[in-house]
Every structure is written in C-alpha cells, then in structure tokens.
Motif scaffolding. Structure first.
Motif, PDB file in Angstrom:
ATOM      1  N   ILE A  50       0.767  -1.208   0.107  1.00 41.96           N
ATOM      2  CA  ILE A  50      -0.122   0.148   0.048  1.00 41.96           C
ATOM      3  C   ILE A  50       0.911   1.444   0.240  1.00 41.96           C
ATOM      4  O   ILE A  50       0.500   2.027  -0.605  1.00 41.96           O
ATOM      5  N   ARG A  51       1.879   1.314   0.726  1.00 44.11           N
ATOM      6  CA  ARG A  51       2.681   2.245   0.707  1.00 44.11           C
ATOM      7  C   ARG A  51       3.709   2.642  -0.719  1.00 44.11           C
ATOM      8  O   ARG A  51       3.756   3.701  -1.058  1.00 44.11           O
ATOM      9  N   THR A  52       3.856   1.498  -1.313  1.00 41.65           N
ATOM     10  CA  THR A  52       4.434   1.446  -2.476  1.00 41.65           C
ATOM     11  C   THR A  52       3.393   2.149  -3.447  1.00 41.65           C
ATOM     12  O   THR A  52       3.810   3.052  -4.365  1.00 41.65           O
ATOM     13  N   VAL A  53       2.207   1.803  -3.361  1.00 40.47           N
ATOM     14  CA  VAL A  53       1.016   2.339  -4.483  1.00 40.47           C
ATOM     15  C   VAL A  53       1.029   4.118  -4.019  1.00 40.47           C
ATOM     16  O   VAL A  53       0.862   4.689  -5.010  1.00 40.47           O
ATOM     17  N   TRP A  54       0.957   4.191  -2.753  1.00 37.86           N
ATOM     18  CA  TRP A  54       0.849   5.816  -2.315  1.00 37.86           C
ATOM     19  C   TRP A  54       2.182   6.614  -2.755  1.00 37.86           C
ATOM     20  O   TRP A  54       1.964   7.774  -3.674  1.00 37.86           O
ATOM     21  N   ILE A  55       3.358   6.017  -2.831  1.00 35.12           N
ATOM     22  CA  ILE A  55       4.380   6.715  -3.311  1.00 35.12           C
ATOM     23  C   ILE A  55       4.288   6.863  -4.833  1.00 35.12           C
ATOM     24  O   ILE A  55       4.631   8.051  -5.302  1.00 35.12           O
ATOM     25  N   ILE A  56       4.016   5.985  -5.877  1.00 31.88           N
ATOM     26  CA  ILE A  56       3.924   5.901  -7.046  1.00 31.88           C
ATOM     27  C   ILE A  56       2.892   6.844  -7.487  1.00 31.88           C
ATOM     28  O   ILE A  56       3.034   7.621  -8.348  1.00 31.88           O
ATOM     29  N   TRP A  63      -4.557  -0.412   5.486  1.00 30.25           N
ATOM     30  CA  TRP A  63      -5.528  -1.443   4.460  1.00 30.25           C
ATOM     31  C   TRP A  63      -6.969  -1.114   4.178  1.00 30.25           C
ATOM     32  O   TRP A  63      -7.384  -1.838   3.512  1.00 30.25           O
ATOM     33  N   LEU A  64      -7.390  -0.191   5.156  1.00 29.05           N
ATOM     34  CA  LEU A  64      -8.822   0.021   4.916  1.00 29.05           C
ATOM     35  C   LEU A  64      -8.972   0.590   3.436  1.00 29.05           C
ATOM     36  O   LEU A  64      -8.328   1.560   2.851  1.00 29.05           O
ATOM     37  N   PRO A  65     -10.146   0.378   3.009  1.00 33.74           N
ATOM     38  CA  PRO A  65     -10.618   0.797   1.597  1.00 33.74           C
ATOM     39  C   PRO A  65     -10.853   2.407   1.617  1.00 33.74           C
ATOM     40  O   PRO A  65     -11.489   2.785   2.630  1.00 33.74           O
ATOM     41  N   ILE A  66     -10.278   3.410   0.692  1.00 31.66           N
ATOM     42  CA  ILE A  66     -10.506   4.645   0.662  1.00 31.66           C
ATOM     43  C   ILE A  66     -11.316   4.829  -0.698  1.00 31.66           C
ATOM     44  O   ILE A  66     -10.751   4.932  -1.525  1.00 31.66           O
ATOM     45  N   ILE A  67     -12.558   5.482  -0.496  1.00 34.88           N
ATOM     46  CA  ILE A  67     -13.265   5.662  -1.640  1.00 34.88           C
ATOM     47  C   ILE A  67     -13.219   7.070  -1.678  1.00 34.88           C
ATOM     48  O   ILE A  67     -13.521   7.853  -0.942  1.00 34.88           O
ATOM     49  N   LYS A  68     -12.786   7.486  -3.188  1.00 32.92           N
ATOM     50  CA  LYS A  68     -12.571   8.744  -3.340  1.00 32.92           C
ATOM     51  C   LYS A  68     -13.843   9.367  -4.495  1.00 32.92           C
ATOM     52  O   LYS A  68     -14.012   8.652  -5.438  1.00 32.92           O
ATOM     53  N   SER A  69     -14.306  10.438  -3.962  1.00 34.88           N
ATOM     54  CA  SER A  69     -15.427  11.032  -4.757  1.00 34.88           C
ATOM     55  C   SER A  69     -15.389  12.470  -5.060  1.00 34.88           C
ATOM     56  O   SER A  69     -15.037  13.337  -4.099  1.00 34.88           O
TER      57      SER A  69
END
Length: 703
Positions: A115-121, A476-482
């Motif tokens: 998840i941290r890898t995704v955040w940085i990318i 790990w929780l889902p973050i739903i963005k709108s």
C-alpha cells in the motif's frame, strides 16, 4: 432547390445529434437523486470506456523495513517500507513518468509495504485521487511459524534440504508451530486486517505455494475486467502473487511460476494487450529489439534473489525472460537497483512520516518518541498506536454502536495565507499534516476504528485520511474517493486573497460570495486553468453527470470533431455544493456503509462538511453563515442520537467544544442536545443533553 436546403438541414441534424449525445453519458439515463442532482451509480468515478485494451503495469513492493529483509521469511507479517524501499519505489515511479505511462486504476494487496508502494507511485504520478482496490488475495504467501525466521535458523532446525523444498515443493505446507522454538505470533487471521476472512474463507495458519498461487484467480479476473474496459492498470504485489499473474499471461503452469520467475524490486514490468477471438484479451508480443533487451535484463535480474518470503540463495531461480512484456529499466538502472538491494549501513538521522518521506523531518522533535533501542520511531505516533492496539481491539469487539467521524482536512498554505482555495489542489502544510496525525492519535487513544473511508479528489483530503489511518495502523482500509466531496468551487475567486476581495468589493459582497447560501461567486472562463474542464482528472474520470451542450459545442468546434464534455461547475453557491454532497451521503454512503453497520471516516473540506452539517443537524440556511469548521478536528456524528460531539481531550482542557475550537458565532447549532441517550443495554432512553449522551456512550463502550 432541394440541394440548396440540404446543407442547413444537415448542419441542423448534426447539431441536434450532438446536443442529444450530450444529454446522456455512455447512452444511459442516470437515475434522479434527491435535491435534483442526477448521477450514475459508482459515484467515485470511472474512466471512460476505450476501444483498445488497457496496459498492465506490474510492480513489486519495495524493500521492507526489517533488520534482514532478504534473509527472513516475511509472508503475512506487516512491516512498512524501509527508507531504501521507498527509494526503489520512487525510482519505479520515475521510470513510469519518463516512459509516458499513465494509470487509471490500481490493484494491490492489504499489506502495508504494498500500500505504501502504491501511495508513493501515485504521488509521483500526481494521481492519488485514483481508485485503489486492496485485495487480500494479492498478499504474500503465509509462512505460519516460519514467519520472521531467518534462513539460518530454519536450516538449523529442519536441515539444509528443507529450504530448497520450501521454495520448490509445490505442496509443502510450512508448520503452524515449531516444537522447541519460540516464534513471534504473526498469524494474520488474528489481526483485524484479515478478520473478515475468517468466516468467508477456510484459512490455514500457513499455505502451500499452490494455494498461494491459486487464490490470485479472482483478483486476476477483476484486473482483466478493468483492462477490457480500456483502463491502464497498476498492480502492486509480492513475489508470488505477481508470479501468478505473469504465469497466466505467459502461459506458465504453477510449477513454472514458482520455479522460474524472479521479479526485481523497483522495476515496472509492462504488458500490452489486443483483442483476440470472442473479445478475449491476448498479450501483444514486444518488438524484436525490446525482446532482446528484455533477455539481457532477465539475465541481469537473475542475480537479484530478494524475495518477500525467502533468503538470498534459497532455491535456484532461473532467469525470467518474459515473452510478452518489457522491463522499464536501462543498464544503469540495473546497476543502481543491484546496489540498493543491500541493507542500509546507517540509520536515518531524521524522523519522518512514511506518507511524506523527508518532508516532515523538521517538525517538532517533541512529537516523536525514540524506540526501545534509542533509534527514532519511523512514523509519528506509531508507538502510541501500537501500545493502544490490544485495548483498542478489545473495545472494538464490545463496541455496540457504529461510529461516523467527519474531519476537515489539515491546514494548507492557502488556509494560512487566507486565500480562496476551492478546487485548486494544494497540498497539506506541515502544520496540516501534524493536525491530521494528532487527530489519528486521538482516535487511536479512544479506541475508535473504521471499516471504510470516504474522501474527496483533492489531495489535502486524501492525505488527511491517509495520515489518520497511518496512526490507527489501518492503511489497509478502503479509501473511496469522490469528486462530489470536493470543496465548493469558488470560480474566479480561486487563489485570490480574502482580505483583498473584502477591501475591493466591500464586506457585504464578500460575505455573500464567501458564505451566501444561494449567491454564486463570479464564474471562471471555459478556457481558464481554474476551470475543472481543463483538468484531466475531471474530463477523463467524471462520468456520473450529464454532458454540457455548450462546452461540447465549444470543444467540438475547436477539435473539428465531436468532443463530449461533462457538465462541470464554473462556480458554486453553498446550495450548489450541497446538491452534490447531500445526495452522495444519502444515496451512496448511507446505503453502502451506514445501513450496513459500518463505521465510517469522511475526510473533506469546509463547505462540503458545512453542507453535511446543515443536513444532519437541521441548521437553517440563514444561520449556516455563522458556522465555522476547524481544520483537523474529528467531529463524531452519532447516527442513532442524531447529534455531533467531540472526542474527550486526553490532556484535559476545556470541556465545552465552543471554547476549545473556533466553530464560529453559530457553532452552538452543531452541538444541540441529542435526541436519544443509551441505557445500560444500549437501548434508547429518550431525549438528553449531548454531554450525557457522550457519557452514556462511553460507559456502553467501556462495558
């Protein structure tokens, strides 16, 4: 004569067809929602369907923050990325930027390091607003009692042949316990991260290679579905989960996936597809030059034996030379990545937040506590969150009522300078990051946990949600963005000084533009960089609104062909803002989360939250102008009692929230008496003051 009228008729027909086309996105009529807003299901946004399949980008997570990450079996233990691992990931992201690859959606595991890898990318790509699916099926292999042990320890207890068998035996299950050897309990089935899997899946304490590869099948089907819609998909996973996906593309069986494939860290692997018979996706073969270069890279990568769950030199891995993919790296990158595989010799000298790298190194050192060995903690508040974990989980099990927390993003530089921000995507200031982390620590100390998070598309709201979850150890929780949770669109006032607008136009006009319920500020031009229609994220990913006839005509004339354009705001009154946020609450958050009994965190901006407060607290429109929403303060909405409260201040202080924070002259309207209190059985006991409700709730949770 008939010919003379043909051109005007044809032009009229074309304009009529263009106008008709703009009425419905993708040929569908959206259902009408409350307050007159119309939007399609899936309000978090989705990319418009493309005719060609999307591109698949595979990235292995960076090096974990363990003492000997290449000599320990990590499995379902959940360490964060090391500083070195973050460097590897940034390198991968920059390779994507340099090569011109874009991303529309992301799939990853529920492991912190991925998840941290995704955040940085996504930060490097400036796309943190994209949807991210966190799927446990993409997790690393479960090693049971071997988790955390070094290859040397395992060899000493099981013999030299066991390590090779562990890597190469398709059906060998690691032991759940080891007689005579005390191991740390890393059982993921006992962690809240994976607690929802207990009832739905028959999970063992450890798994074979075949089981680990097999569970990736549902995740692969979801990825293929996105690719078929034309989305460019980023998948961040682990050695074995990515091997499973590669095997499906390359036509390898599970034994070959396990035996042959070795994936280097920090090196994106790119697959392109075309449509085959019956519309099935078929991997496109790379060019001859790309194939030869990939073969050379495969040979070089064979020297890299780092693995999430095994030590260097354990089992013989043949070079992986994909037939249909290309590594995004050049020889210099290979040398750099090889050097970075070695552990750092020196510990970092400054304390950082994992979400922002070194950006927060200069915040007050008093906010950090040293670890037991004297080194600084990796994440602000991490020790406090870890210490409270057991008590928090116990309270969570006994918690009878769901929790809804609404928080305004932390302070930005625009807030500090008194500028109208609106939809301008400014980042958190250092003070804002500290506010968000303090809110997360307070929630952790109170034992509050969540099931789902909703945030706007603005980075300040997403970053606030991330930092709160970081302190809760719940990335790990889902973050739903709108986009429907975005701040009010301030039009031509965006980025201008509030003081200047007040001086130039007078106090009355200033108040109307800033807080007027129905008064809209001056709109931006169709060609202004402040207009969201000139921002790729809104043009590409907003598909839950009708298209604009006017903007479609303008852009079609400019392009010389039909260019559908969504109806995006050029300015908004508070009522306009509410007409997108309230339906999102009522028609998305309530049925998908509230009615399901889930605890919810909503991270948004002041006017979006102000509109929610009007709706939830029945505040009259003429009085909302006097309500302020302070940055970084968690507001607890009691769903049953229908009232707002604050968390108790663990350091003491004023008990009256109106004295502790600036909620404005009408702030008392937020803290009206609750409609129900709770008796000892958790049942409603009639109207009562807000403080009494807080005390009753605290008693119920404690019991």
């Amino acid at each position: 004569m008939p010919r003379s009228g043909a051109r005007p008729l044809a032009l009229a027909a074309a304009l009529w067809a263009m106008a008709a086309a703009t009425l419905l996105p993708a040929g569908l009529r959206p259902p009408a929602l409350s307050r007159g807003i119309q939007m399609l299901p899936g309000a978090s946004g989705r990319v418009r369907k493309r005719s060609e399949p999307g591109t698949l980008i595979l990235v292995r997570n960076g090096l974990p923050d363990w003492a000997l990450p290449d000599e320990q079996f990590i499995g379902w233990a959940d360490p964060d990325l090391s500083e070195e691992g973050q460097m590897q990931v940034r390198s991968a992201a920059r390779l994507l930027v340099e090569s011109g690859h874009t991303v529309d959606t992301v799939h990853t595991s529920m492991m912190k390091r991925s998840i941290r890898t995704v955040w940085i990318i996504l930060h490097e790509l400036e796309r943190i607003y994209l949807p991210v699916t966190k799927d446990w099926r993409l997790a690393a292999r479960r090693y049971g009692a071997l988790t955390g042990l070094s290859a040397e320890t395992i060899e000493r207890h099981f013999g030299p042949d066991y390590l090779a068998r562990l890597k190469n035996d398709h059906d060998l299950r690691p032991p759940a316990a080891i007689a005579g050897l005390t191991t740390t309990d890393y059982s993921a089935t006992r962690e809240r991260t994976f607690s929802h899997l207990r009832d739905a899946h028959d999970l063992h304490e450890s798994e074979t290679v075949g089981e680990a590869l097999g569970r990736c099948e549902p995740a692969w089907k979801a990825i293929v579905k996105d690719l078929a819609l034309g989305k460019n998909v980023l998948v961040v996973g682990h050695q074995l989960s990515l091997s499973s996906l590669i095997g499906k593309i390359e036509g390898l069986n599970n034994h070959d996936c396990q035996r042959m494939i070795q994936i280097p860290r920090g090196c994106p692997l790119i697959y392109k597809f075309e449509r085959g018979p019956a519309g099935r996706l078929v991997a496109s073969a790379p060019s001859e030059s790309a194939r030869k270069l990939t073969e050379a890279r495969g040979a070089a990568f064979a020297a890299t034996e780092a693995d999430d769950g095994g030590a260097g030199g354990v089992g013989a891995h043949q070079p992986f030379v994909p037939a249909y993919a290309d590594f995004l790296a050049d020889p210099l990158d290979l040398e750099r990545m090889a050097r970075e595989q070695a552990p750092l010799r020196d510990a970092p000298t400054c304390v950082t937040s994992g979400a922002f790298g070194t950006e927060l190194c200069n915040v007050g050192k008093g906010d950090f506590e040293p670890a037991a060995d004297g080194s600084p903690a990796q994440t602000i508040g991490a020790q406090e969150a870890a210490a409270a974990s057991s008590a928090r989980d116990a309270r969570r099990r006994n918690q009878r009522e769901q929790v809804v927390v609404i928080i305004r993003h932390g302070k930005t530089e625009h807030n500090k300078l008194g500028l109208f921000t609106g939809w301008e995507d400014v980042p958190l200031a250092t003070e804002g990051a500290q506010e968000a982390m303090a809110a997360g620590r307070l929630l952790a100390q109170q034992g509050i946990t969540f099931d789902v998070v909703y945030a706007s598309w603005l980075s300040r709201s997403i970053s606030t949600a991330w930092l709160v979850l970081e302190q809760l150890d719940a990335l790990w929780l889902p973050i739903i963005k709108s986009w429907r949770l975005n701040e009010r669109m301030y039009g031509a006032l965006t980025s201008l000084s509030k003081r200047m607008i007040r001086t130039k136009y007078g106090e009355k006009q200033f108040k109307q533009w800033r807080r007027g319920y129905t008064t809209r500020p001056p709109p931006v031009s169709s060609f202004s960089p402040l207009y969201p229609g000139n921002d790729e994220r809104y043009v590409t990913y907003v598909t839950d609104v009708r298209n604009s006839v006017r903007e479609t005509l303008i852009r079609s004339i400019e392009a010389g062909r039909l260019e559908l354009h969504p109806k995006l705001p050029k300015c908004e009154s508070l009522r306009d803002c509410m007409e997108r946020t309230i339906p999102y609450w009522s028609d998305v958050i309530v049925p998908e989360a509230i009615e399901q009994g889930k605890s919810v965190l909503i991270s948004s901006s002041e006017n979006a939250i102000r509109g929610l407060m009007m709706h939830l607290c029945d505040i009259p429109a003429e009085q909302i102008v006097g309500v302020e929403i302070p940055t970084g303060v968690p507001l607890i909405y009691d769903v049953r009692a229908k009232c707002i409260r604050l968390l108790d201040d663990p350091e003491g202080g004023e008990s009256d929230p109106l004295l502790r924070y600036n909620f404005g002259s009408n702030g008392h309207l937020l803290f009206q008496p609750c409609t129900v209190a709770y008796d000892d059985d958790g049942e409603g006991a009639g109207p009562v003051g807000a403080q009494a409700s807080v005390e009753a709730r605290a008693k119920a949770i404690a019991e």
